[in-house]
Structures are given as structure tokens and as C-alpha cells.
Design a protein around this motif. Structure first.
Motif, mmCIF file in Angstrom:
data_model
loop_
_atom_site.group_PDB
_atom_site.id
_atom_site.type_symbol
_atom_site.label_atom_id
_atom_site.label_comp_id
_atom_site.label_asym_id
_atom_site.label_seq_id
_atom_site.Cartn_x
_atom_site.Cartn_y
_atom_site.Cartn_z
ATOM 1 N N PHE A 195 0.738 -1.117 0.161
ATOM 2 C CA PHE A 195 0.004 -0.034 -0.157
ATOM 3 C C PHE A 195 0.851 1.379 0.118
ATOM 4 C CE2 PHE A 195 -1.714 3.159 2.782
ATOM 5 C CZ PHE A 195 -2.784 3.661 1.936
ATOM 6 N N ALA A 196 1.926 1.165 0.845
ATOM 7 C CA ALA A 196 2.826 2.428 0.892
ATOM 8 C C ALA A 196 3.286 2.760 -0.361
ATOM 9 C CB ALA A 196 3.603 2.240 2.039
ATOM 10 N N LYS A 197 3.713 1.782 -0.932
ATOM 11 C CA LYS A 197 4.436 1.941 -2.281
ATOM 12 C C LYS A 197 3.472 2.556 -3.527
ATOM 13 C CE LYS A 197 7.431 -0.660 -5.540
ATOM 14 N NZ LYS A 197 7.829 -1.983 -5.926
ATOM 15 N N SER A 198 2.153 1.712 -3.336
ATOM 16 C CA SER A 198 1.183 2.088 -4.567
ATOM 17 C C SER A 198 0.530 3.585 -4.185
ATOM 18 C CB SER A 198 0.078 1.138 -4.226
ATOM 19 O OG SER A 198 0.721 -0.258 -4.639
ATOM 20 N N PHE A 199 0.395 4.005 -3.096
ATOM 21 C CA PHE A 199 -0.176 5.305 -2.564
ATOM 22 C C PHE A 199 0.728 6.141 -1.766
ATOM 23 C CE2 PHE A 199 -3.426 2.084 -3.449
ATOM 24 C CZ PHE A 199 -4.101 2.738 -4.769
ATOM 25 N N PRO A 200 1.859 6.210 -2.003
ATOM 26 C CA PRO A 200 2.813 7.339 -1.201
ATOM 27 C C PRO A 200 1.846 8.667 -1.049
ATOM 28 C CG PRO A 200 3.470 7.387 -3.378
ATOM 29 C CD PRO A 200 2.408 6.336 -3.464
ATOM 30 N N GLY A 201 1.980 9.458 0.242
ATOM 31 C CA GLY A 201 1.061 10.439 0.530
ATOM 32 C C GLY A 201 -0.200 10.453 0.955
ATOM 33 N N ALA A 202 -0.682 9.218 1.078
ATOM 34 C CA ALA A 202 -1.985 8.401 1.837
ATOM 35 C C ALA A 202 -2.144 9.155 3.302
ATOM 36 C CB ALA A 202 -2.354 7.295 1.422
ATOM 37 N N THR A 203 -3.363 9.623 3.374
ATOM 38 C CA THR A 203 -3.511 10.051 5.007
ATOM 39 C C THR A 203 -4.803 9.800 5.187
ATOM 40 O OG1 THR A 203 -4.510 12.141 4.071
ATOM 41 C CG2 THR A 203 -2.166 12.358 4.656
ATOM 42 N N LYS A 204 -5.104 9.899 6.770
ATOM 43 C CA LYS A 204 -6.404 9.261 7.154
ATOM 44 C C LYS A 204 -6.748 7.827 6.689
ATOM 45 C CE LYS A 204 -8.515 13.849 7.116
ATOM 46 N NZ LYS A 204 -9.750 14.701 6.364
ATOM 47 N N ILE A 205 -5.665 6.858 6.984
ATOM 48 C CA ILE A 205 -5.650 5.634 6.638
ATOM 49 C C ILE A 205 -6.239 4.764 7.549
ATOM 50 C CG2 ILE A 205 -4.075 3.683 6.235
ATOM 51 C CD1 ILE A 205 -1.952 5.815 5.385
ATOM 52 N N LYS A 206 -7.131 3.957 7.257
ATOM 53 C CA LYS A 206 -8.046 2.933 8.191
ATOM 54 C C LYS A 206 -8.196 1.853 7.536
ATOM 55 C CE LYS A 206 -12.430 2.226 10.594
ATOM 56 N NZ LYS A 206 -13.861 2.687 10.717
ATOM 57 N N TRP A 207 -7.384 0.584 8.051
ATOM 58 C CA TRP A 207 -7.629 -0.587 7.758
ATOM 59 C C TRP A 207 -8.760 -1.510 8.298
ATOM 60 C CZ3 TRP A 207 -4.454 -2.730 4.129
ATOM 61 C CH2 TRP A 207 -3.270 -1.690 3.740
ATOM 62 N N GLU A 208 -9.290 -2.477 7.489
ATOM 63 C CA GLU A 208 -10.248 -3.507 7.863
ATOM 64 C C GLU A 208 -9.942 -4.777 7.198
ATOM 65 O OE1 GLU A 208 -14.302 -2.024 6.966
ATOM 66 O OE2 GLU A 208 -13.979 -0.259 7.845
#
Length: 135
Positions: A28-41
Motif C-alpha cells: 500500500f505504501a508503495k502504491s499510494f505514497p502520501g496517503a492520509t487518514k488511513i484506516k484498515w479493515e
């Protein structure tokens, strides 16, 4: 004794999920650098992550190996294909579309999602009904 066994089972399950989620979070970090408000389910055997990127609400689903299975991007209800609004009006009397998204699957297939009262109604990219799913 039952509580001890339950605790041990949860420890093994949590450890297994953590080992898989490291692979997934790295992907995920590699695909979407700069993502914020991250919530996993956890979504069945897969992992779903909701996040914001460049001010836009998104989500992605990864399998346990870290492969991106689908990406969902929020769109305005006004951006839905005409067939979507007509279908909802006819089949869900009085229902209001509250949210919408464009879903791109790993194979490139694009679907449209219209949310109404706890349900997601899925359509083809050109607005033909596919199925209803519980939100």
C-alpha cells in the motif's frame, strides 16, 4: 481453561494477520505514497484500506500477498452515468443516492457504485445494473 485456549488462539490469529498485513501495508505504501487518514479493515481473506490522497477519498483491497485487487475512488453523484439514476429511481422508490464511486479491478474492469440506505448498487461503467450488495 477455555479462556486461556481462546487467548492463545487469538494470539496465533493476530500474529498471522500481522505477518500478512506487513506485506500488505508495504505494498500500500508503495502504491499510494502520501496517503492520509488511513484506516484498515479485514474483508474476508483480504485487507481493505480507506484513505485520502490529494484530498480525494479512496479505498483499496489487497490480498494477503500484497496484490492490489481493486481501487475505489469517490466521485460526485452528478458524475454517475444516466442509467444509474434511472435504475435507482425505478427499483428503489424514493431512495436517494448518497454517495458514488468508480471501482477499478486488477484486470482493468471498471464498475460504478451508487450508495443508498446501507446498500451499494453496482453497475457497469456505462450504467447497466450488475448487483446489489450490503454496505
Amino acid at each position: 481453561m477455555k479462556n486461556v485456549l481462546t487467548g492463545i488462539a487469538l494470539l496465533f490469529i493476530t500474529t498471522g494477520i500481522h505477518a500478512q498485513s506487513k506485506t500488505v501495508t508495504d505494498a500500500f505504501a508503495k502504491s499510494f505514497p502520501g496517503a492520509t487518514k488511513i484506516k484498515w479493515e479485514k474483508e474476508g481473506a483480504d485487507f481493505e484500506v480507506g484513505f485520502t490522497l490529494n484530498g480525494q477519498g479512496m479505498s483499496a483491497v489487497y490480498n494477503g500477498k500484497g496484490d492490489l485487487m481493486e481501487k475505489e475512488v469517490e466521485i460526485k453523484v452528478s458524475e454517475l452515468p444516466a442509467g444509474v439514476a434511472a435504475y435507482v429511481k425505478e427499483h428503489y422508490k424514493g431512495a436517494k443516492i448518497t454517495d458514488a464511486a468508480r471501482i477499478t479491478k486488477a484486470n482493468g474492469e471498471v464498475n460504478i457504485e451508487a450508495g443508498i440506505k446501507g446498500k451499494d448498487i453496482l453497475f457497469t461503467a456505462d450504467g447497466k445494473f450488475l448487483k446489489e450488495a450490503k454496505d
